[in-house]
Design an enzyme around this catalytic site. Structure first.
Site, PDB file in Angstrom:
ATOM      1  N   THR A 179       0.833  -1.217   0.000  1.00  0.00           N
ATOM      2  CA  THR A 179       0.000   0.000   0.000  1.00  0.00           C
ATOM      3  C   THR A 179       0.865   1.264   0.000  1.00  0.00           C
ATOM      4  O   THR A 179       0.331   2.362  -0.121  1.00  0.00           O
ATOM      5  CB  THR A 179      -0.939   0.070   1.233  1.00  0.00           C
ATOM      6  OG1 THR A 179      -0.144   0.007   2.425  1.00  0.00           O
ATOM      7  CG2 THR A 179      -1.949  -1.063   1.238  1.00  0.00           C
TER       8      THR A 179
ATOM      9  N   TYR B 209      -9.383  -5.947  12.597  1.00  0.00           N
ATOM     10  CA  TYR B 209      -8.199  -5.076  12.530  1.00  0.00           C
ATOM     11  C   TYR B 209      -7.715  -4.736  13.942  1.00  0.00           C
ATOM     12  O   TYR B 209      -6.540  -4.926  14.280  1.00  0.00           O
ATOM     13  CB  TYR B 209      -8.524  -3.797  11.739  1.00  0.00           C
ATOM     14  CG  TYR B 209      -7.555  -2.670  11.987  1.00  0.00           C
ATOM     15  CD1 TYR B 209      -6.205  -2.814  11.679  1.00  0.00           C
ATOM     16  CD2 TYR B 209      -7.982  -1.458  12.536  1.00  0.00           C
ATOM     17  CE1 TYR B 209      -5.309  -1.781  11.925  1.00  0.00           C
ATOM     18  CE2 TYR B 209      -7.096  -0.430  12.774  1.00  0.00           C
ATOM     19  CZ  TYR B 209      -5.763  -0.596  12.472  1.00  0.00           C
ATOM     20  OH  TYR B 209      -4.868   0.424  12.719  1.00  0.00           O
TER      21      TYR B 209
HETATM   22  P1  NAD Z   1      -0.211   2.667   5.078  1.00  0.00           P
HETATM   23  O1  NAD Z   1      -0.957   1.536   4.438  1.00  0.00           O
HETATM   24  O2  NAD Z   1      -0.076   3.937   4.338  1.00  0.00           O
HETATM   25  O3  NAD Z   1       1.238   2.173   5.511  1.00  0.00           O
HETATM   26  C1  NAD Z   1       1.568   0.842   5.827  1.00  0.00           C
HETATM   27  C2  NAD Z   1       2.871   0.516   5.110  1.00  0.00           C
HETATM   28  O4  NAD Z   1       3.285  -0.813   5.464  1.00  0.00           O
HETATM   29  C3  NAD Z   1       2.717   0.546   3.587  1.00  0.00           C
HETATM   30  O5  NAD Z   1       3.802   1.254   3.024  1.00  0.00           O
HETATM   31  C4  NAD Z   1       2.741  -0.927   3.203  1.00  0.00           C
HETATM   32  O6  NAD Z   1       3.253  -1.111   1.893  1.00  0.00           O
HETATM   33  C5  NAD Z   1       3.608  -1.522   4.285  1.00  0.00           C
HETATM   34  N1  NAD Z   1       3.332  -2.942   4.592  1.00  0.00           N
HETATM   35  C6  NAD Z   1       2.139  -3.504   4.921  1.00  0.00           C
HETATM   36  N2  NAD Z   1       2.298  -4.823   5.147  1.00  0.00           N
HETATM   37  C7  NAD Z   1       3.614  -5.094   4.980  1.00  0.00           C
HETATM   38  C8  NAD Z   1       4.398  -6.266   5.083  1.00  0.00           C
HETATM   39  N3  NAD Z   1       3.861  -7.458   5.392  1.00  0.00           N
HETATM   40  N4  NAD Z   1       5.731  -6.183   4.852  1.00  0.00           N
HETATM   41  C9  NAD Z   1       6.293  -4.992   4.520  1.00  0.00           C
HETATM   42  N5  NAD Z   1       5.612  -3.851   4.403  1.00  0.00           N
HETATM   43  C10 NAD Z   1       4.276  -3.898   4.630  1.00  0.00           C
HETATM   44  O7  NAD Z   1      -0.915   2.903   6.485  1.00  0.00           O
HETATM   45  P2  NAD Z   1      -0.797   4.154   7.474  1.00  0.00           P
HETATM   46  O8  NAD Z   1      -2.078   4.900   7.427  1.00  0.00           O
HETATM   47  O9  NAD Z   1       0.490   4.865   7.264  1.00  0.00           O
HETATM   48  O10 NAD Z   1      -0.748   3.384   8.859  1.00  0.00           O
HETATM   49  C11 NAD Z   1       0.498   2.949   9.403  1.00  0.00           C
HETATM   50  C12 NAD Z   1       0.259   2.195  10.691  1.00  0.00           C
HETATM   51  O11 NAD Z   1      -0.462   3.012  11.595  1.00  0.00           O
HETATM   52  C13 NAD Z   1      -0.573   0.922  10.513  1.00  0.00           C
HETATM   53  O12 NAD Z   1       0.066  -0.089  11.252  1.00  0.00           O
HETATM   54  C14 NAD Z   1      -1.911   1.260  11.110  1.00  0.00           C
HETATM   55  O13 NAD Z   1      -2.476   0.133  11.732  1.00  0.00           O
HETATM   56  C15 NAD Z   1      -1.562   2.320  12.142  1.00  0.00           C
HETATM   57  N6  NAD Z   1      -2.670   3.280  12.401  1.00  0.00           N
HETATM   58  C16 NAD Z   1      -3.070   4.148  11.400  1.00  0.00           C
HETATM   59  C17 NAD Z   1      -4.101   5.073  11.662  1.00  0.00           C
HETATM   60  C18 NAD Z   1      -4.556   6.071  10.621  1.00  0.00           C
HETATM   61  O14 NAD Z   1      -5.453   6.903  10.929  1.00  0.00           O
HETATM   62  N7  NAD Z   1      -3.983   6.094   9.404  1.00  0.00           N
HETATM   63  C19 NAD Z   1      -4.721   5.083  12.917  1.00  0.00           C
HETATM   64  C20 NAD Z   1      -4.290   4.167  13.895  1.00  0.00           C
HETATM   65  C21 NAD Z   1      -3.251   3.282  13.617  1.00  0.00           C
END
Ligand code: NAD
Ligand code: UDP
Length: 335
Positions: free
Chosen positions: A35, A141
């Site tokens: 992603t 999730y």
């Molecule tokens: P995002 O999808 O933009 O970023 C996640 C990144 O991890 C991506 O670059 C993806 O390519 C990489 N990734 C996923 N699975 C992988 C794997 N198995 N191996 C290697 N890379 C992998 O998401 P985000 O919005 O930046 O969120 C980041 C983190 O923050 C997540 O763990 C999410 O649970 C947490 N989070 C986000 C929010 C929000 O509002 N965006 C709120 C609470 C928690």
């Protein structure tokens, strides 16, 4: 010594990498780009494309890098998708954590800062939500992330790997110069969707549910700016480096905004009408989520710079206006 950022090509991870580099850290990034966007990663960071669940790949990275501490963002995080495909979340998120801790232990790396979430609390018993409140997720999730917290707890007991779990509430905004920002496909988060309507990319916003027990019937959420959030990770890493024990912190503003209020704020910031309609509730959505975040302020000395949603939305709008196609406008972008 380097900081290894897993998921550093994602929305929040890329802002954390950028802040780490601005503060003089040596940074390496692991991301499988499922992603994320290669073009979002600050060019001063070394980049390794691969999957956290692939232990051979991770072992190679840890062999090459002299890793001092890890920041772990790599996960799937779309609530409605997790309701339909729970095993995808337990596989990528929860099994990914097992793989990462295994490799960290083999390489004697003992510090991890982890992206947890308000979704681990589920439907709260009281507002604001404290770190000590019950964690009873209402969707897979949140469950996958709670399991990751528990796995880190036991890895600490057994191997002495110290962790800080940062439980984010709703993250929004972009780096104020508009050079990096949020670009998810599909987009599911409220703020970027509202701005897609403002930009004319969508006809209207669907507000999911107006019969919740809140001030105007729509869900209430607590918004935090992505750069403030990124800075909290650096403080958490320094906290572990100073020898403190494992702990969990909420990251939010302690103020709640309803979905309708967010729409009004975005209309004000953008000057656009932003048509909206009411739609049925979205499965898995708790009614109200507001953080008690005084612990992070006191213990980590976290001092968020963005304290109102209009300023947060304005930075997201700036990114959107500068990059209408998201990262697709970058030369050399692979995604
Ligand atoms: P995002 O999808 O933009 O970023 C996640 C990144 O991890 C991506 O670059 C993806 O390519 C990489 N990734 C996923 N699975 C992988 C794997 N198995 N191996 C290697 N890379 C992998 O998401 P985000 O919005 O930046 O969120 C980041 C983190 O923050 C997540 O763990 C999410 O649970 C947490 N989070 C986000 C929010 C929000 O509002 N965006 C709120 C609470 C928690
Ligand atoms: N939401 C909405 N319409 C949308 C996207 C989101 O009404 O197109 C609502 C969603 O139901 C929730 C709030 O906006 O009440 C925040 O959702 P988001 O997915 O941004 O974050 P979450 O709170 O699920 O982490």
């Amino acid at each position: 010594m380097s900081v290894l950022v897993l998921g550093g090509a994602g929305y929040i991870g890329s802002h954390a990498v950028d802040r780490l580099i601005a503060k003089g850290y040596d940074v390496a990034v692991v991301d499988n780009l499922v992603t994320g966007h290669r073009a979002a990663v600050n060019p001063q960071a070394r980049f390794y494309e691969g999957d956290v669940r692939d232990q051979d790949f991770l072992n190679d990275v840890f062999d090459k890098e002299d890793v001092d501490g890890v920041i772990h963002f790599a996960a799937f995080s779309i609530v409605p998708e997790s309701m339909k495909k729970p095993l995808k979340y337990f596989d990528n998120n929860t099994a990914g954590m097992v793989s990462l801790l295994e490799v960290m232990n083999q390489h004697d790396v003992k510090k991890i800062v982890f992206s947890s979430t308000a979704a681990t609390y589920g439907e709260p018993k009281q507002i604001p939500i404290k770190e000590t409140d019950p964690q009873v997720p209402t969707n897979p999730y949140g469950e996958s992330k709670l399991m990751m917290e528990k796995i880190m707890h036991w890895a600490d007991q057994a191997y002495g790997i110290k962790f800080v779990a940062l439980r984010y509430f709703n993250v929004a905004g972009a780096k104020p110069d508009g050079s990096i920002g949020e670009d998810h496909h599909p987009e599911t988060h409220l703020v970027p969707i509202i701005l897609q309507v403002a930009a004319g990319e969508r006809d209207e916003l669907s507000i999911f549910g107006d019969d919740y027990p809140t001030k105007d019937g729509t869900n209430v959420r607590d918004y935090v700016h992505v750069v403030d959030l990124a800075d909290a990770h650096i403080l958490a890493l320094e906290y572990l480096k100073a020898g403190h024990d494992s702990d969990a912190f909420n990251l939010g503003s302690s103020t709640g905004f309803s979905n309708k209020e967010m729409l009004e704020a975005a209309r004000k910031v953008t000057g656009k009408p932003i048509p909206a309609k009411m739609a049925p509730r979205r499965a898995g959505d708790p009614s109200t989520l507001i953080a008690a975040s005084d612990k992070a302020r006191k213990v980590l000395n976290w001092q968020p710079q963005f304290d109102n949603v209009e300023d947060i939305i304005a930075t997201a709008w700036n990114w959107k206006e500068k990059h209408p196609a998201g990262y697709d406008d970058r030369n050399g972008a692979t995604k």
